[in-house]
Design a protein around this motif. Sequence first.
Motif, mmCIF file in Angstrom:
data_model
loop_
_atom_site.group_PDB
_atom_site.id
_atom_site.type_symbol
_atom_site.label_atom_id
_atom_site.label_comp_id
_atom_site.label_asym_id
_atom_site.label_seq_id
_atom_site.Cartn_x
_atom_site.Cartn_y
_atom_site.Cartn_z
ATOM 1 N N ARG A 61 83.760 35.265 -2.117
ATOM 2 C CA ARG A 61 84.226 36.145 -2.927
ATOM 3 C C ARG A 61 84.037 37.705 -2.593
ATOM 4 N NH1 ARG A 61 79.981 33.158 -5.576
ATOM 5 N NH2 ARG A 61 77.939 34.268 -5.463
ATOM 6 N N ASP A 62 83.224 37.900 -1.544
ATOM 7 C CA ASP A 62 82.912 39.171 -0.987
ATOM 8 C C ASP A 62 84.300 39.531 -0.273
ATOM 9 O OD1 ASP A 62 80.265 39.841 -2.135
ATOM 10 O OD2 ASP A 62 79.578 39.879 -0.173
ATOM 11 N N VAL A 63 84.859 38.706 0.675
ATOM 12 C CA VAL A 63 85.881 39.234 1.412
ATOM 13 C C VAL A 63 87.122 39.067 0.528
ATOM 14 C CG1 VAL A 63 86.828 36.824 2.222
ATOM 15 C CG2 VAL A 63 87.126 38.555 3.744
ATOM 16 N N LEU A 64 87.110 38.522 -0.734
ATOM 17 C CA LEU A 64 88.391 38.698 -1.603
ATOM 18 C C LEU A 64 88.306 39.973 -2.090
ATOM 19 C CD1 LEU A 64 90.779 37.058 -3.140
ATOM 20 C CD2 LEU A 64 89.095 36.550 -4.902
ATOM 21 N N ALA A 65 87.005 40.368 -2.476
ATOM 22 C CA ALA A 65 86.808 41.511 -3.222
ATOM 23 C C ALA A 65 86.790 42.944 -2.417
ATOM 24 C CB ALA A 65 85.816 41.539 -4.340
ATOM 25 N N GLY A 66 86.459 42.774 -1.315
ATOM 26 C CA GLY A 66 86.270 43.822 -0.078
ATOM 27 C C GLY A 66 84.903 44.269 -0.006
ATOM 28 N N PHE A 67 83.861 43.341 -0.362
ATOM 29 C CA PHE A 67 82.481 43.552 -0.192
ATOM 30 C C PHE A 67 81.918 42.967 1.083
ATOM 31 C CE2 PHE A 67 82.389 43.633 -5.014
ATOM 32 C CZ PHE A 67 82.191 44.885 -5.305
ATOM 33 N N ASP A 68 80.774 43.549 1.587
ATOM 34 C CA ASP A 68 80.090 42.826 2.720
ATOM 35 C C ASP A 68 78.882 42.756 2.708
ATOM 36 O OD1 ASP A 68 79.138 42.312 5.181
ATOM 37 O OD2 ASP A 68 80.441 43.774 6.262
ATOM 38 N N VAL A 69 78.364 41.639 2.377
ATOM 39 C CA VAL A 69 76.914 41.255 1.785
ATOM 40 C C VAL A 69 75.891 41.791 3.085
ATOM 41 C CG1 VAL A 69 76.878 38.950 2.659
ATOM 42 C CG2 VAL A 69 75.143 39.681 0.960
#
Length: 396
Positions: free
Chosen positions: A343-351
């Motif tokens: 879901r991060d790579v889909l939404a443009g986040f980087d944990v």
Amino acid sequence: MVEQAQGVLADGTRVAALRVPGARALGVSVAVAGGFADDSAAGAGRAHLVEHLRHHHAVDASSQFIDAAVLSAGGLSNAQTYPFHTEYSFLVPADDRRSVLDWIGRARGRLEPWRATPADLAREIDLVRREVAERAARSPLAGFPWCTALSGIAGGDRPQDALSDLAGLDDVSLADLDGGRVDPRSAAIGIAGDVDPAAILADLDASPSVTAAPFHPLSSPTPREISLRRIGLGAPARSDIRLIDLTQPGVSRGLLMIATRILSATSGSAWRSGLFGELLGPDAALVLATQIGATDDGVFRLPTPLSGARAHHAAFEPARRGAARAIDEYLSGTGTASALVARDVLAGFDVVADRSAVADAVEHDVIDLCAHILQAPSGRVVWEPVVTRPGAEAAA
């Protein structure tokens, strides 16, 4: 240091891989844009139905049902509809790189048309209805504030009680659902295990660059106050909701995780980012302040400004540690980690960047962010209990 690699496949599917040292199982998750908040009033419940069909009736390249393949391998499989995306995840044994790639290939079958009959559709509709009924029976607050809070900030015809509104299932057919095909550009795959992330992306011929920007589910929020009434509710419940621009300097998902913990510790409400949770979707920019019950005079305690420098200082370090612990817990298991990076790579986040931001957070910057959150325009959803005479609820 967390090892992670992100990229994009030739068909536009985004992909992320993360190493979980010592893991004995492989976690693979597919995240697809679109969830129950995207249902129209007339189509309410269809996102949940599509999740069931894609989970139970998607097939791999050999025409084997993916869910059955996972279970026959001794694995676990699950799916979940969120407000703005839907996830399909499984955990399986995977002893070598070839088997890892085979399972990733199977997961990509989630993006292809499912194989379902009208009888399958009828069974899944019945299952969705029973799931929702059981959830509502467990608690009159089912779905609050996670989906109803959207009513306080979103215009249009978004359902006010999207989890329990199933009007769109009354006359739905398979033809109405377009066969289940997904545009790969609106999907992402997450892989987590004791693997080499860079090698996995190389095996998949993934481009090393991902250009996705942070996902804002509501680009033009419309704050308003909504009042709902609910049978079985023991006390009033209220949720204020704000949209925070994560592209501003000094604002990030990781810092929001600290700030909301400070606000919870120093005000009269429970604060958090994200409708379902701070790491559970692309809606991390939505910040909620929730309270159940009222003060002695029957008036809600409104979210208040922070109660002084001493309170700021006392709350900061526990909040920072709590945010770091929350991220570390997600990264410690292959199931939670694969879903998170998908879901991060889909939404443009980087944990990984969020974890670093939490570790390096500066107290006065986070306190400034708290003040910014409090000043942001907010909508509000209030649920009021319905008082019924004995037997009236059953008659209704």
